[in-house]
Design an enzyme around this catalytic site. Structure first.
Site, PDB file in Angstrom:
ATOM      1  N   TYR A   1      -2.421   4.832   7.082  1.00 40.38           N
ATOM      2  CA  TYR A   1      -2.716   3.930   8.200  1.00 40.38           C
ATOM      3  C   TYR A   1      -3.854   4.472   9.053  1.00 40.38           C
ATOM      4  O   TYR A   1      -4.732   3.718   9.492  1.00 40.38           O
ATOM      5  CB  TYR A   1      -1.471   3.729   9.062  1.00 40.38           C
ATOM      6  CG  TYR A   1      -0.431   2.828   8.451  1.00 40.38           C
ATOM      7  CD1 TYR A   1      -0.479   1.452   8.645  1.00 40.38           C
ATOM      8  CD2 TYR A   1       0.601   3.347   7.681  1.00 40.38           C
ATOM      9  CE1 TYR A   1       0.469   0.613   8.088  1.00 40.38           C
ATOM     10  CE2 TYR A   1       1.549   2.528   7.117  1.00 40.38           C
ATOM     11  CZ  TYR A   1       1.485   1.160   7.320  1.00 40.38           C
ATOM     12  OH  TYR A   1       2.429   0.325   6.750  1.00 40.38           O
TER      13      TYR A   1
ATOM     14  N   LYS B   1       0.838  -1.189   0.000  1.00 41.87           N
ATOM     15  CA  LYS B   1       0.000   0.000   0.000  1.00 41.87           C
ATOM     16  C   LYS B   1       0.880   1.247   0.000  1.00 41.87           C
ATOM     17  O   LYS B   1       2.041   1.154   0.398  1.00 41.87           O
ATOM     18  CB  LYS B   1      -0.898  -0.020   1.237  1.00 41.87           C
ATOM     19  CG  LYS B   1      -0.087  -0.045   2.520  1.00 41.87           C
ATOM     20  CD  LYS B   1      -0.863  -0.582   3.675  1.00 41.87           C
ATOM     21  CE  LYS B   1       0.033  -0.823   4.851  1.00 41.87           C
ATOM     22  NZ  LYS B   1       1.164  -1.703   4.578  1.00 41.87           N
TER      23      LYS B   1
END
Length: 470
Positions: free
Chosen positions: A300, A215
């Site tokens: 995150y 990611k």
């Protein structure tokens, strides 16, 4: 157990209060013989049906005579009773020895034989691959590294030797498509700068391999969609490496919130910050990274908040800022602060920074308590504190959970999806949704106004089936 009473001929004698006791010399002679008999008996027992326990009573002490004539205390060989399943992925069950006053032990490891593990090609030999991912394969039970792809021949050669990867399974980026001919490779793990994710995912799927991609998924929602389409067309699985989805502490917070253990969640305060120092690193080049602190580490806060709530935001409002005199931030943002509004009424306050001391945590405030997870997004060191009122006192508790290697856990989970033909939990659609939200966050920061997002009422709308993690 009663004292041993065995004369020199080896015939058992009566035991108990009326039995004559042996002298020390006699005892040592008998015990030495008992050890030999015990060793033979133990060997025979080990060849019998698995799961049988040794017969009792057995001698529990004896002596062993060394080659120099010294006698040392010993006991007969003993193997704890165990249930041994025939399936390779089922753990051996040993006899119980702990009480429920202590934390229950985890099942014994169940590594699959090497020829049954899923083979991975690692694409990119940078910090994450060398410092975290390749070492994590040592703790994997269902996965193994079998190929490497890099633009550095020197790194390829050295790392291949370190991890026992054949020279014929080392590829340059130009040779990447030849992975289709390597039958040992079932999964390609993309660990490249963000700008390369789309191309190498698409080419990997065309080579017939399943894809695990780091990611952020890509630099735009259009790229994310192209990756999803390519994997669907090739009938290959695509998973985005959201390791937090498989980390025990974050999963625990999610489970508690889903149960409304302390009442409904109302507010989330989350931040993920670190300090960087190299303006030449690809993370500070917009064409490669797509942005600065937000897509790298702010993601995150964004994804984990969505994960623990199980909801999708309907509106975002954001600010970005950069020090104009700092060469690190000529192209990408130094700090991004944003809020997200959720359908349940929860407001999430999130922030990320590229130029402050490492700090990674969140607090979820609920109707009757809160959960605070320190090092929430870190590779290790999570610490969870909860608080709630109990009459006239306030209870703050430290929750301790046995940690797991986050990379090994997510890699083995994806291997299970591949082996059992299951849809992964961290889907490409999940990565696409994060990209859409980040684009809205940047839009809000540019325009100085809230940006609305499509309303999505379904819980966990972009995730696959809930994983069963042992």
């Amino acid at each position: 157990m009663s004292p041993l009473n065995v004369p020199g001929d080896g015939q058992p004698q009566p035991t108990g209060p009326q039995a004559p006791l042996m002298n020390r010399k006699g005892f040592l002679q008998v015990a030495s013989g008992a050890v030999a008999v015990g060793a033979v008996g133990s060997l025979m027992a080990s060849c019998q049906t698995q799961g049988q326990t040794p017969s009792y009573p057995v001698p529990t002490s004896g002596t062993y005579k060394t080659p120099t004539g010294q006698q040392v205390p010993t006991s007969p060989p003993y193997s704890p009773p165990a249930t041994v399943p025939g399936e390779a992925d089922k753990p051996i069950e040993l006899e119980a020895w702990k009480s429920d006053a202590d934390r229950k032990s985890a099942p014994v490891p169940t590594p699959l034989p090497a020829d049954q593990r899923v083979g991975y090609a690692l694409v990119g030999l940078g910090h994450l691959t060398l410092e975290e991912i390749l070492p994590a394969f040592g703790q994997c039970k269902k996965s193994k590294p079998v190929a490497l792809v890099s633009g550095s021949p020197e790194k390829l050669q050295k790392v291949a030797k370190q991890y026992g990867i054949k020279p014929t399974s080392c590829y340059s980026y130009a040779d990447y498509d030849k992975l289709k001919d390597n039958s040992e490779v079932q999964v390609i793990y993309i660990v490249l700068p963000n700008s390369m994710h789309a191309e190498f995912t698409i080419r990997g799927a065309q080579a017939g391999k399943h894809i695990l991609c780091e990611k952020p998924m890509a630099n735009s929602s259009a790229e994310c969609q192209a990756m999803i389409d390519a994997c669907k067309k090739a009938n290959r699985k695509l998973m985005v490496a959201y390791r937090i989805h498989y980390e025990p502490y974050n999963r625990y917070v999610r489970e508690q919130l889903q149960k409304n253990e302390y009442g409904k969640p109302k507010f989330v305060d989350a931040f993920n910050c670190q300090s960087s120092a190299n303006p030449q690193h690809w993370r500070h080049i917009k064409a490669l990274a797509g942005g600065g602190a937000l897509p790298d580490i702010g993601l995150y806060c964004l994804n984990t908040t969505r994960f623990i709530l199980g909801e999708e935001p309907t509106e975002v409002f954001a600010y970005t800022q950069s020090d104009p005199n700092n060469p690190l931030f000529k192209e990408v943002e130094e700090v991004c602060s944003w809020q997200m509004k959720f359908p349940s009424g929860v407001i999430a306050n999130c922030a990320t920074h590229y130029n402050v001391h490492d700090s990674r945590q969140y607090r979820v405030m609920t109707e009757r308590g809160w959960y605070e997870l320190t090092n929430a997004y870190a590779y290790e060191g999570q610490k969870l504190t909860t608080s709630r009122a109990d009459g006239a006192i306030v209870r703050q508790e430290n929750v301790s959970i046995t940690p797991k290697n986050q990379f090994a856990t997510e890699i083995d989970y994806f291997s299970e999806c591949v082996s059992d033909d299951k849809a992964p939990y961290s889907t490409g659609e999940e990565g696409l949704q994060d990209q859409r939200i980040m684009e809205a966050i940047y839009q809000s920061a540019r325009e100085g106004r809230p940006v609305k997002l499509p309303a999505i009422d379904k819980k966990d709308a972009f995730r696959g089936p809930e994983p069963n993690l042992q």
